[in-house]
Design an enzyme around this catalytic site. Structure first.
Site, PDB file in Angstrom:
ATOM      1  N   ASN A  10       0.590  -1.303   0.027  1.00  0.00           N
ATOM      2  CA  ASN A  10       0.079  -0.094  -0.139  1.00  0.00           C
ATOM      3  C   ASN A  10       1.027   1.205  -0.117  1.00  0.00           C
ATOM      4  O   ASN A  10       1.392   1.829   1.237  1.00  0.00           O
ATOM      5  CB  ASN A  10      -0.927   0.015   1.320  1.00  0.00           C
ATOM      6  CG  ASN A  10      -1.668   1.311   1.193  1.00  0.00           C
ATOM      7  OD1 ASN A  10      -1.929   2.018   0.508  1.00  0.00           O
ATOM      8  ND2 ASN A  10      -2.774   1.228   2.316  1.00  0.00           N
ATOM      9  N   ARG A  92      -2.635  -1.879  -3.634  1.00  0.00           N
ATOM     10  CA  ARG A  92      -3.836  -1.207  -3.230  1.00  0.00           C
ATOM     11  C   ARG A  92      -3.543  -0.100  -4.060  1.00  0.00           C
ATOM     12  O   ARG A  92      -2.895   0.715  -4.136  1.00  0.00           O
ATOM     13  CB  ARG A  92      -3.932  -0.727  -1.977  1.00  0.00           C
ATOM     14  CG  ARG A  92      -5.119   0.202  -1.570  1.00  0.00           C
ATOM     15  CD  ARG A  92      -5.104   1.175  -0.268  1.00  0.00           C
ATOM     16  NE  ARG A  92      -6.012   2.112  -0.279  1.00  0.00           N
ATOM     17  CZ  ARG A  92      -6.090   3.028   0.514  1.00  0.00           C
ATOM     18  NH1 ARG A  92      -5.098   3.552   0.790  1.00  0.00           N
ATOM     19  NH2 ARG A  92      -7.240   3.900   0.760  1.00  0.00           N
ATOM     20  N   HIS A 181     -12.703   3.208   0.112  1.00  0.00           N
ATOM     21  CA  HIS A 181     -12.461   2.156   1.093  1.00  0.00           C
ATOM     22  C   HIS A 181     -13.215   1.045   0.981  1.00  0.00           C
ATOM     23  O   HIS A 181     -13.781   0.053   1.584  1.00  0.00           O
ATOM     24  CB  HIS A 181     -13.057   2.734   2.496  1.00  0.00           C
ATOM     25  CG  HIS A 181     -12.508   3.823   2.972  1.00  0.00           C
ATOM     26  ND1 HIS A 181     -13.293   4.846   3.569  1.00  0.00           N
ATOM     27  CD2 HIS A 181     -11.252   4.227   3.142  1.00  0.00           C
ATOM     28  CE1 HIS A 181     -12.191   5.718   4.038  1.00  0.00           C
ATOM     29  NE2 HIS A 181     -10.917   5.306   3.940  1.00  0.00           N
ATOM     30  N   ARG A 242     -10.974  16.254   6.647  1.00  0.00           N
ATOM     31  CA  ARG A 242     -11.707  16.604   5.308  1.00  0.00           C
ATOM     32  C   ARG A 242     -12.998  16.999   5.989  1.00  0.00           C
ATOM     33  O   ARG A 242     -13.589  16.618   6.870  1.00  0.00           O
ATOM     34  CB  ARG A 242     -11.560  15.469   4.555  1.00  0.00           C
ATOM     35  CG  ARG A 242     -10.405  14.893   4.112  1.00  0.00           C
ATOM     36  CD  ARG A 242     -10.703  13.862   3.120  1.00  0.00           C
ATOM     37  NE  ARG A 242      -9.577  12.792   2.996  1.00  0.00           N
ATOM     38  CZ  ARG A 242      -9.261  11.715   2.744  1.00  0.00           C
ATOM     39  NH1 ARG A 242     -10.418  10.833   3.214  1.00  0.00           N
ATOM     40  NH2 ARG A 242      -8.316  11.051   2.465  1.00  0.00           N
ATOM     41  N   GLU A 385      -7.899  -4.905   5.454  1.00  0.00           N
ATOM     42  CA  GLU A 385      -7.898  -4.773   4.125  1.00  0.00           C
ATOM     43  C   GLU A 385      -6.734  -5.303   3.131  1.00  0.00           C
ATOM     44  O   GLU A 385      -6.818  -5.644   2.320  1.00  0.00           O
ATOM     45  CB  GLU A 385      -7.627  -3.120   3.759  1.00  0.00           C
ATOM     46  CG  GLU A 385      -8.775  -2.355   4.287  1.00  0.00           C
ATOM     47  CD  GLU A 385      -8.616  -0.870   4.200  1.00  0.00           C
ATOM     48  OE1 GLU A 385      -9.009  -0.167   3.155  1.00  0.00           O
ATOM     49  OE2 GLU A 385      -8.324  -0.297   5.162  1.00  0.00           O
TER      50      GLU A 385
END
Length: 404
Positions: A10, A92, A181, A242, A385
């Site tokens: 990743n 990823r 996600h 965010r 993940e």
């Protein structure tokens, strides 16, 4: 015997997270992180299966150097990248647009498409590409597989994926809801069904992935039908830095009245908004400590965070019609009992509640935190993940007959 190990990478703009897994039994052989790549004091932390972590600090100027350092650490444990037991490397990739709906073996055409999508994922896809190209250079003989954050959400109907703007303009600039996600939402929704003792195709689930980045999804029978993030990961829930949902006219106002440039507004909404913009902290543990100490700014930030979360739970309940479980995952979702309790408080009419003792308890695995007689289960499911990426990668290379 065919090779059964998968290295998951990743690659971020200044970091590389990695895990090496053996897919025969899902064993994690090593995990690690390289951070502050390109800085004077880079850091690598490597943990093999025996748990004896090793840390190294020094200069790691680029991703190629980072992956070579990772390879060197793996080699110390007899797990080097040159191992014949390595079947593939899974990457990823944040944005796959509409073209990539499944894990994909990487070739020049795939690389070109990932590069073409950089304008809609400027913070993520370039770093993902760097990691891929570096890994290809280290093991050009090995299958490299891209697993896309957006893929799980490509099952959304057009009524959920389309924005209500001029169709020709939207199509010309690929403007639509993509969602992110996705590997987490796929894994967690499937694990939630297993926790309930039912098949994924028989279960409707609202998944709340709450980390520094946060997103919600409505999953009907194992397929995503709506999600909170949109063209980019900025839309939706209040996040660490965010803003989440915002009146688009705020941007025009800041340009015309505030004299801010597009880049300045981009930085404001992505890096100086959300919890950190509201109270100066983006760590939920610190925010809760401040709330308990009577800090009003922290209390307001927490209340705004929860208000947005409730709105999405209610909206996705309406989208699904029937909900079997609301599932919390990722750093905040898995560890912040106060967030789970507040998010479902007042929703008893929808069949939602948490059991105070179960919710306050901690555990490593998937667990229910709702009362035994609750109409809708409330669950905590730790996301994985990396395992999802490894599983999809290994299944693809086995199916293609080219593991290693």
């Amino acid at each position: 015997m065919s090779p059964t190990r998968v290295l998951v990478l990743n690659s971020g703009s200044s970091s590389v997270k990695y895990q090496l897994l053996d897919m025969r039994g899902g064993d994690r052989l090593a995990v690690g992180l390289v951070e502050r790549i390109g800085e004077e004091r880079s850091r690598l932390k490597h943990t093999p299966a025996d748990g004896g972590s090793r840390e190294w600090s020094g200069s790691i100027p680029d991703h190629e150097s980072a992956l070579k350092a990772v390879a060197a650490e793996l080699a110390k444990d007899g797990l080097g990248l040159d191992s014949e037991e390595l079947a593939a490397i899974g990457h990823r990739v944040v944005h796959g647009g509409l073209r990539f709906t499944e894990p994909t073996v990487i070739d020049d055409a795939v690389l070109a498409e990932i590069e073409r999508l950089i304008p809609v994922a400027p913070l993520h896809n370039p770093a993902n590409l760097t990691g891929i190209r570096t890994a290809q250079g280290l093991r050009p003989d090995l299958p490299q597989v891209a697993v896309f954050d957006t893929a799980f959400h490509t099952t959304m109907p057009e009524s959920a994926a389309r924005y209500a703007i001029d169709v020709e303009t939207a199509d010309a600039h690929r403007i639509r809801r993509y969602g992110f996600h996705g590997t987490s939402h796929a894994y967690v929704s499937r694990e939630a069904a297993r926790l309930l003792g039912r098949a994924p195709e028989d279960v409707n689930v609202i998944v709340l992935h709450l980390g520094n980045g946060a997103s919600a999804s409505a999953v009907r029978g194992g397929r995503c039908v709506d999600t909170s993030m949109g063209l980019t990961p900025l839309e939706g829930l209040v996040m660490g830095t965010r803003s989440g949902d915002l009146d688009p006219a705020v941007i025009f106002h800041l340009m015309r009245v505030g004299g801010m440039s597009a880049d300045e507004i981009d930085t404001l909404l992505n890096k100086r908004s959300g919890l950190i913009g509201l109270c100066g902290d983006n760590d939920m543990r610190e925010i809760r400590r401040r709330v308990d100490a009577g800090d009003e700014r922290a209390r307001l930030a927490f209340d705004i965070y929860i208000h947005r979360l409730k709105k999405y739970i209610g909206a996705y309940y309406a989208v699904l019609g029937r909900v079997d479980a609301v599932v919390f995952t990722a750093g905040v979702g898995e560890n912040a009992a106060a967030v789970r309790e507040a998010a479902v408080a007042g929703l008893e009419g929808l069949g939602l509640a948490v059991d105070g003792e179960l919710n306050a308890g901690r555990g490593d695995g998937a667990r229910l935190v709702s009362p035994a007689d609750a109409r809708v289960a409330v669950a905590v499911v730790p996301t994985d993940e990396e395992m999802e990426i490894a599983t999809q990668t290994y299944a693809l290379v086995k199916e293609s007959g080219n593991p290693g």
